[in-house]
Design a protein around this motif. Structure first.
Motif: not given
Length: 172
Positions: A74-75, A113, A116-121, A125
């Motif tokens: 995800v990161q 990075r 981050v726990e959301d792929e899109e975020k 980033s």
């Protein structure tokens, strides 16, 4: 046997162990020293300030794992995609995920990075990441860890395509 493995010198090929692909392998650990020395048995690589990461490709399954066995897909989704785009379907690589501040790797920048726990975020980033790969621990049915590091690095360089965000770690 993979053509790359067949082309190893006899003494290196004899050290290969045929085995199913493991779900986990411990990363090979470097020896950090301030003492200067020269020995033809040692190689020297640049120290990168990032997050240790093992890449496990098993067919259509791709996992990035920290050395503490935390999944990192995800990161770093762009790294997953780059590794999925490789011709090899079965490998375990060892490397370091880094971000840069200018020309210097920056752990502080990478931290934006890492958590981050959301792929899109992660993608949005603004922090570009690169996977510097320095070792190949497993290749197409064979554990390579008993083979000398120079031979493993040679295999690695020929086995994967190194286009950004994937980079080969050179050594002296």
């Amino acid at each position: 046997m993979n053509e790359l493995l067949k082309n190893l010198p006899d003494e290196a090929r004899e050290k290969l162990r045929e085995t199913g692909q493991p779900d986990w392998m411990n990363p090979m650990l470097a020896t950090l020293t301030d003492r200067r020395f020269s020995d033809e048995k040692w190689i020297f690589e640049r120290k990168l300030d990032g997050e240790r990461c093992l890449a496990f490709r098993k067919g259509d399954q791709m996992r990035l794992m920290s050395r503490n066995q935390k999944k990192l897909n995800v990161q770093y989704p762009e790294l997953v995609e780059a590794l999925e785009g490789q011709d090899l379907a079965h490998f375990i690589a060892d490397g370091e995920v880094v971000a840069f501040e200018g020309d210097v790797t920056s752990f502080a920048r990478l931290q934006d990075r890492m958590h981050v726990e959301d792929e899109e975020k992660a993608r949005q980033s603004g922090v570009a990441v690169y996977y510097y790969i320095f070792d190949l621990l497993y290749l197409d049915g064979y554990d390579t860890t008993r083979v000398g590091l120079r031979h493993r690095k040679s295999l690695l360089k020929r086995a994967l395509s190194f286009d950004d965000p994937l980079r080969f770690v050179v050594h002296r």
